[in-house]
Every structure is written in structure tokens, then in C-alpha cells.
Design an enzyme around this catalytic site. Sequence first.
Site, PDB file in Angstrom:
ATOM      1  CD  GLU A  86      -2.659   1.307   2.512  1.00 30.78           C
ATOM      2  OE1 GLU A  86      -3.388   2.284   2.606  1.00 30.78           O
ATOM      3  OE2 GLU A  86      -2.443   0.521   3.453  1.00 30.78           O
ATOM      4  CG  ASP A  87       2.159   2.751   3.410  1.00 28.71           C
ATOM      5  OD1 ASP A  87       1.034   2.989   2.944  1.00 28.71           O
ATOM      6  OD2 ASP A  87       2.392   2.672   4.623  1.00 28.71           O
TER       7      ASP A  87
END
Length: 734
Positions: free
Chosen positions: A90-91
Site C-alpha cells: 500500500e505504501d
Amino acid sequence: MTEEAIEKENAEIAKAYKELLKVSYQTLTKADKTLIRQAFEVAVDAHNGQRRKSGEAYIFHPIAVAKIVASEIGLDATSIAAALLHDVVEDNEDYTKDDIERLFGETVARIVDGLTKISSLSKDTDVSTQAENFRKMLLTLNDDVRVIIIKIADRLHNMQTMDSMRRDKQEKIASETLYIYAPLAHRIGLYNIKTELEDLGLKYTEPEVYNDILEKQKESKSEQDGYIKAFSKVIVDSLDKEGLNYEIKGRPKSIYSIRKKMVKQGVNFDEVYDKFAVRIIYKSDLKNEKFLAWKIYSIVTDHFIPNPTRLRDWISSPKSTGYEALHITVMGPKNRWVEVQVRSERMNEIAEKGYAAHYKYKEGNTEDALDSWINKLQEALESNETNAVDFVEQFKLNLYSKEIFVFSPKGDLKSLPKGATPLDFAFSVHTEVGMKTKGAKVNGRLVPLSHELNSGDQVEILTSDTIKPNRNWLDYATTARARSKIKSSLKADKKDVAEEGKEILRRKLKQLKISLDEKSVNEMVTHFKLKTSLDLFYRVGIGTIDNKMLKDYASSRSNMFMSYIKNKIRKPSVAPDIDKDEITSKYDQLVFGKEEEKLDYKLSSCCNPIPGDPVFGFLTINDGIKVHKKNCPNALSLQSNYAYRIMLAKWIDSSQQEFATQIKLSGIDNLGLVNNITQVISSHMHVNMKSISFESDDGVFTGKINVVVTNNTMLKKLINNLKKINGIDKVIRV
């Protein structure tokens, strides 16, 4: 950052990683440690340069989550690796699901992908969105239950480190935690985490209350320690005499549960009696566990008078979460009621670690209660017709309610939530059994389907192939499974009637020289102030829309062309608005209580409910009944503070409301007359016979029949058909 600060931070990261390996509940093999090390290195690389709101390096968060997963929940190396990697995809755009699969294998990739899916769900504060997110999150159980468990650990760490966030953000995350994550942790059997989530939830939703109870708890700690000493002193000699290896300790009740008691009982902190429990944890092998638990029970109750209504035996019948213990409430020193929890070391580990400890003691047997829980959950999720908020409320209702244990006629044990009925039991046996339930016997005695079951009841379900679920069943069923199956069946029934209605409508319109097509259907939906074509066909099917109404429609249609031209001249391009009040009064009535009474009410301005919203009534002091939406911002406080003033309320489709009425018949008595009458009544799909009585006097008979019908048209049809029976002279509605 200076070079010195970077070095210091790196040393702290390395230290945190070593602690992670040290605190793991499972024994880690060399291969496990290699997997965790690799996951740690990828996480460090992916989060390089990222910082949290507090200013610390982001990598401390995945390490902390992995620590919770490793020690407090006690999961395996695969889960620890997935926890370290949970934010990587996600990051950081450089890492994809495929990269994770290539580096760590399919299982870790699947868990990380499930966690990424949850994170990408809408972060809206709206309750229904939260509920929808919750449902989607539970759907990831399909992927792997560890997704949910790591998500709970992630939420716990976020709650522990929320101090540097904005006040509104804190409130939003805390309320979501109380609404979704704490109940979920409870259901999975993570009691310690559930308690901490609830306490932290209270800390940020009601900080003054939280801090006040926390301070008072600290002040009363020495008094609590003294009380446990006094309690132990009385029984220690007797326990020692039996050669038991045990430990007695006090456990303070959580701040959240104390607050709940204060609100529920309307008392202050000092007036809450059981602010802590006494726990006796004993060493035992599996064979003697049960025997020793009851031996300790016997010793405790020799010295202190027990409250027999408060005995909880979860050793003979463990909770569906796997929890085992013996809970006794006794009159302790200073004449105070005190709860004593008796657990073996194994039971204590299961209570604290949940399923991880369960697996450890199962010794390789993978058949576990967790699987049956997932299956139950999947069944509830299959019915995507359910409104998401209803689903969450039902889910929470089922898991927070106390459990009861009932037996089938063959002696099989079933666990159901408190308040369950024979109908819930029938659906828990099998959907087919539930759908065909005609009646039920409890302990050999016939009972209504609304009868509330108690622990220890033996339940026998009577079935019939001619039976179908009806709307009343929703009042009798309490479990999510039963309700969703009944709703699906009713929807299918409505569709069948609508199909029949469509054909009837086609025939009737043909006589009026109108063809049934999209245009005429839309016109009729507007003309009869309905919402959908299904409503139209259904109403024709049950006779609410009769010939006279259709003739009115036909004549209004022939005038439509002229009125269209007039409207064009007067008000170009403005469509005639449907009279909202007419719709509300005719097709969306609000009824209150189990009896579905029509009462005067006002709609509250705080949430502005509209017909069709899930609602409840609140009895105000000066303003009569005020109606609020179930997800109204004030609902929680009204329901917790003034439960006695809450009224059940729901919008009903007036065409589907049922009315009780009595029919009187008289005529000449002849053989088979009663049989003919009952046959005519039972052949009417939408008529329900409640009671019937006949008297015969010198060849003349009189009869009374109480029936339930949906509308007047149905009743007229029934009366006309009864008049046709040979021998019947008079049929009147009383």
C-alpha cells in the site's frame, strides 16, 4: 537528522526486531527466523524515509504489530512475516503483490493482499459505509482468517499511539474501533485485546470519563490488594491440604465495563460492587482438569456462600470462541459479592491468546471451532440482500449475547444466542428443516415458534412439505442465519405472486384495449403512486389493485393527451410530482411495538428519517413519540441511557399489513360441510386461519372463523367462495 540521531534510531530498530524474536509465543525454527528476517529487511527498505505523525520512523509500526501477533495472539512465523509486510504494497509503489509472492510465497502474499484490500476501503465516517467496510473485511475470511487477526493487531497499535492525532480523527477511529474491531476481537476469542480496544475506545470518545475512572482505580488499588489477601487467607489452607499447585490473583475489571455498569445501573464508581474478579489458576494434566476445577469449586463454596443463579460452567460446555472456565459468584469478606474464576493454566492461555493456544493444545488436530465459526460467518455473508447496517447489528447481537446450549432429540448439543427460539434452532440444524417448520416441541411439550429457549431444553422440530415461511417468522427468529434465509424466501414468494399478477394484469388491460408494455407499466406505477413495477404486479396479484381502479386508470389515460397539451401551455416541462404524503400514508406506514400499532409520532430533526429507513421510537417527556434513525448520532446514547423509553418501530408496506377479522356462517348441516369450508379457506394463498368453531342444532349449523387477511379484496373473495358451498345460507363479516 544528524548522523548521530540516525545511528541511534537504527540501533533502536535493531533492538525492537530482536525483541520481536524473543517474545514469540511459538517456538521459532531456523527457517522461521530466516523468513522473519527477510520480511523485516523488505519492510525496512519499503518504509525507508517514511515517518508517522509522532515523528518516529514508520518501521516501528509494523514491528509493533508483528510483536502483538507474535506474543499477545501467539501466531506462527507466516503471520509474523505478513504483519511486518502489511503496509508494504500500500505504501510503496516499488512493491507489488507479485513481488511479495515471489519473495515469500503464496500464503504471505495472500494475507498481505487481503490487508491491502481492507486498507483501500472507503474511510468514510458514515455508519453504513463502516458497516459495508466491515462486511467486505469479513469477506476476506475467504482468503485467510489471519488477515482479520493481523488487522485487529494493526488497529490495536494505532489505538495505542493516537495521542499526536487531531481530536476529530481520534474520535472517528475510536468509534469505529468500538463499533467493529472490539466485537470482532471478542468473537475470535482475543479477550485481552478486546478489553484494551474497548478501554482505548473510551479514552478517545469520552476522555473525561475514562481519566476519572482510571484515577479512581489507581486510588482503590491498595484496597483491592488487601481484599484479595483477605479472600485468599480463608481458602489457602484448604487448597494446600489437597496438594494443589495454584496461584490466586485479582484482575481489575476494565474501565469500559465499569463505565457500562455505571450507565446501566445508574450508579457512581464507588457503588459498582464487582470492580475486580478473583482468579484461581491451577496446574493440571488434561485428564484431571475437570475434576480439579470442581474440587476447587467445592473448597471455595465450603468457605463462602455461592449465588446459585450466577454459576457459569464453561468447562463442560465451552463457549463457541473456545473459552473454558468455571465462574462462581460468592459472598466474600465484608459481605461483598465477588466473582471467582477457576481455570487451569491451559484454559488461562486460551482465554488470553485465543485460538493460537487452542491449536497448541490440540496437538496437530486441525479440526477446530474456528473453522465452524468461519462457516457460520460465510453463511451470513452469502445473503448479500441484507442491508449492511442490519448485518453488523445482527452480527454484534449474536456475538455479545450470552450463549445457551440446547439438545436435539438424539442428544446432539447446539449452541445458540440467548433469546433464541425453536425457529432459530430449526435453521441451525439445516436450512431445509427451517423452511419447512410446522411447529416445535420443547421438552416433549408443543410450544409456539416464538417460545424463548433455555439452556438444557430438548427441542424437536415438526416439519411439513406444505409449509412456507411467512412474514411473522421475522418476529420469531433472532439469529442472522434464520432471518436472512426467511427474508430470501419471502422475496422469492413475492416474485411468484408478482409473476401471477403480471399475467392477470395483461388479461385485464386487454379487455380495456390497453397493451401491457414498458410505457403503460411506467404510467401505472406513477398513477398508483408506487415505486417499482414489481410493486404493481404484486398488488394486482393479491387483489389490492382491482378492476375499478384499473378502469379509473384507463379513463385517466384517455384524458392524458388533452391534459398533456394543457400542461404544456401552462407549465412547460414540469413533471407532475407524486404526492409524498399520499405515498407515506398509503404505502409506507410507521407502526410501533410488537403489536405493530399505529400511534401519533414526530420525526426527529437530528437525523430526519424518511420512509423505509431503519428507525426506532423514543418516548419523550413533553413531545410524545420522536422517531430516530437507527444510525442517528444520538442513538447510542439514547439506547444506553434510556433503554426503557425506546420503542420498536418499522415502516410497513400497508398493502402487506395483515388484519384479523371474524366471519360468521350459517346454513343447513350436512356431511362433509366443515371439510369443504376449511378447504376453501386453505386454498386462499393470502388468508391465514387462526381459529374455527361450529355448533349444530337440529340440522341447522352456525360457525365462527377468525382469519387474518392482507386486505379487504382478499376477504370479499373468500366470503364469495364460502357462499358457493352447498348448504351455506349466510356468510357475514362481523
